[in-house]
Design an enzyme around this catalytic site. Structure first.
Site, mmCIF file in Angstrom:
data_model
loop_
_atom_site.group_PDB
_atom_site.id
_atom_site.type_symbol
_atom_site.label_atom_id
_atom_site.label_comp_id
_atom_site.label_asym_id
_atom_site.label_seq_id
_atom_site.Cartn_x
_atom_site.Cartn_y
_atom_site.Cartn_z
ATOM 1 N N GLU A 47 0.864 -1.191 0.000
ATOM 2 C CA GLU A 47 0.000 0.000 0.000
ATOM 3 C C GLU A 47 0.906 1.248 0.000
ATOM 4 O O GLU A 47 1.980 1.230 0.602
ATOM 5 C CB GLU A 47 -0.829 -0.023 1.305
ATOM 6 C CG GLU A 47 -1.619 1.232 1.606
ATOM 7 C CD GLU A 47 -2.190 1.239 3.040
ATOM 8 O OE1 GLU A 47 -1.536 0.701 3.969
ATOM 9 O OE2 GLU A 47 -3.295 1.776 3.224
ATOM 10 N N ASN A 110 -6.853 6.536 -1.451
ATOM 11 C CA ASN A 110 -5.791 5.558 -1.216
ATOM 12 C C ASN A 110 -6.064 4.430 -2.217
ATOM 13 O O ASN A 110 -7.017 3.676 -2.064
ATOM 14 C CB ASN A 110 -5.865 5.073 0.235
ATOM 15 C CG ASN A 110 -4.704 4.187 0.607
ATOM 16 O OD1 ASN A 110 -4.033 3.623 -0.255
ATOM 17 N ND2 ASN A 110 -4.471 4.040 1.903
ATOM 18 N N LYS A 127 -9.381 2.415 -1.790
ATOM 19 C CA LYS A 127 -9.593 1.836 -0.454
ATOM 20 C C LYS A 127 -10.910 2.288 0.172
ATOM 21 O O LYS A 127 -11.176 3.497 0.273
ATOM 22 C CB LYS A 127 -8.418 2.219 0.451
ATOM 23 C CG LYS A 127 -8.428 1.600 1.832
ATOM 24 C CD LYS A 127 -7.131 1.958 2.558
ATOM 25 C CE LYS A 127 -7.011 1.356 3.934
ATOM 26 N NZ LYS A 127 -5.712 1.703 4.560
ATOM 27 N N GLU A 146 -5.735 8.632 8.207
ATOM 28 C CA GLU A 146 -6.282 8.268 6.887
ATOM 29 C C GLU A 146 -7.664 8.882 6.658
ATOM 30 O O GLU A 146 -8.013 9.246 5.548
ATOM 31 C CB GLU A 146 -6.354 6.748 6.732
ATOM 32 C CG GLU A 146 -5.011 6.130 6.425
ATOM 33 C CD GLU A 146 -5.147 4.729 5.876
ATOM 34 O OE1 GLU A 146 -5.759 4.538 4.828
ATOM 35 O OE2 GLU A 146 -4.622 3.807 6.534
ATOM 36 N N CYS A 172 -4.934 -2.906 2.695
ATOM 37 C CA CYS A 172 -4.647 -2.891 4.127
ATOM 38 C C CYS A 172 -5.844 -3.168 5.039
ATOM 39 O O CYS A 172 -6.262 -4.301 5.186
ATOM 40 C CB CYS A 172 -3.946 -1.607 4.524
ATOM 41 S SG CYS A 172 -3.178 -1.786 6.151
ATOM 42 N N ASN A 197 0.261 -1.282 5.275
ATOM 43 C CA ASN A 197 1.184 -0.637 6.225
ATOM 44 C C ASN A 197 0.538 -0.818 7.590
ATOM 45 O O ASN A 197 -0.470 -0.161 7.887
ATOM 46 C CB ASN A 197 1.289 0.878 5.982
ATOM 47 C CG ASN A 197 2.106 1.253 4.766
ATOM 48 O OD1 ASN A 197 3.287 1.531 4.842
ATOM 49 N ND2 ASN A 197 1.449 1.286 3.613
HETATM 50 N N1 CDV Z 1 -2.872 1.233 6.573
HETATM 51 C C1 CDV Z 1 -3.807 0.632 7.338
HETATM 52 O O1 CDV Z 1 -4.948 0.516 6.920
HETATM 53 N N2 CDV Z 1 -3.418 0.205 8.570
HETATM 54 C C2 CDV Z 1 -4.321 -0.387 9.518
HETATM 55 C C3 CDV Z 1 -3.891 -0.158 10.946
HETATM 56 C C4 CDV Z 1 -3.839 1.244 11.307
HETATM 57 C C5 CDV Z 1 -4.833 -0.844 11.895
HETATM 58 C C6 CDV Z 1 -4.483 -1.892 9.346
HETATM 59 O O2 CDV Z 1 -5.631 -2.345 9.364
HETATM 60 O O3 CDV Z 1 -3.493 -2.613 9.250
#
Ligand code: CDV
Length: 312
Positions: A47, A110, A127, A146, A172, A197
């Protein structure tokens, strides 16, 4: 005929705030070349793969913030990645911050794309599940903003016919939500690509945070098994600007078994030969959706957003 595809996850170690896209793309190209040497046909990158994970900072200056976003993909700086992948005959998934002007309105998403081996963009995903906050949380050294910097994706969860199969993607936090996988599985997804991430301290509650790696694995394995699909997930990992982010990039089979997993938190390639037909057994038996699902009983899933408990 076999539909076995050699898939790689290109985990990336930290990207510093000062690193340029040109420096980052060089690392990505090295991973692509290693993928080629291992016979991989498709590579999953993380990501927001071209910059540091900027939502950890409160950035009030719009110009400074927009510098993390891409107004075109590929751009002059990211084009070498696309050229090298095309030269090597490798397709890829990659995430980036997208600044889009549509019908005169500026949007920040995103985003991730799938590019095929000929260099054509096959699909784009924005996203949908944005974690964190719109306002900084007092007392936190690293924020997760975010919800401030992106709007929720507006493209749904499509899938595409590519790699001789049906491929979908998410980003993510999406991987923690069963709806993400199910919407793609209902369109026949055979491979779901994910970049992430994930800071190892994102709640600030140690009892929870110590299980960050486990929750990541649990989500991917459940998503793959319950939806009879391959899942390939690539991290941006390691200590990035003072925040530790988990590695554990992995490829999970439709059986729910982990077939390949990264062992470091740096730039690391993992790959596996994935038979896209493997999910068929599950799709014809325990997860034959057409025979066993009962959507008339699932109305609340789409009607209700948050929990409403029964009256006492
Ligand atoms: N980049 C993300 O979406 N990270 C989230 C963290 C912050 C919980 C994740 O779900 O991995």
């Amino acid at each position: 005929m076999s539909r076995t595809i050699n898939i790689a996850c290109a985990q990336m170690g930290p990207i510093a705030k000062a690193d340029t896209r040109t420096q980052v793309v060089k690392r990505q190209i090295a991973l692509l070349r290693e993928a080629k040497a291992r016979g991989a046909e498709f590579v999953v990158f993380p990501e927001l793969a071209f910059t540091t994970f900027f939502p950890r900072w409160l950035i009030d200056d719009q110009q400074e913030l927009d510098a993390y976003f891409e107004t075109e993909m590929p751009s002059l700086e990211t084009l070498p990645l696309f050229e090298e992948a095309k030269k090597l005959g490798i397709g890829f998934y990659i995430g980036y911050a997208e600044l889009a002007v549509e019908h005169g309105v500026t949007h920040h998403f995103n985003t991730a794309i799938i590019v095929d081996a000929s260099g054509s963009v096959v699909g784009k995903y924005r996203k949908i599940h944005l974690p964190g906050h719109a306002e900084p949380v007092p007392g936190r050294t690293a924020q997760h903003l975010e919800k401030r910097y992106f709007e929720p994706g507006d493209l749904g969860f499509p899938v595409w016919r590519t790699l001789d199969g049906i491929v979908g993607m998410c980003i993510c936090n999406d991987r923690r939500w069963p709806e993400t996988y199910r919407v793609m599985a209902l369109q026949g997804a055979e491979l779901i690509c994910i970049g992430y991430n994930t800071p190892d301290n994102h709640t600030g509650v140690f009892d929870f945070d110590q299980l960050t790696g486990f929750h990541h694995q649990l989500s991917l394995q459940a998503g793959a098994y319950q939806n009879a699909t391959w899942v390939a997930a690539a991290a941006k990992a390691g200590c990035e600007e003072g925040t530790n982010m988990i590695g554990l990039s992995m490829i999970v089979a439709p059986s729910g078994q982990i077939i390949a997993m990264a062992s470091t938190t740096g730039d690391e390639l993992v790959n596996a030969k994935c038979d896209l037909d493997m999910g068929t057994l599950y799709k014809r038996t325990i997860f034959d959706f057409a025979r066993h699902r009962e959507p008339s009983q699932y109305g609340l899933i789409v009607e209700r957003k948050g929990v409403i408990e029964p009256a006492r």
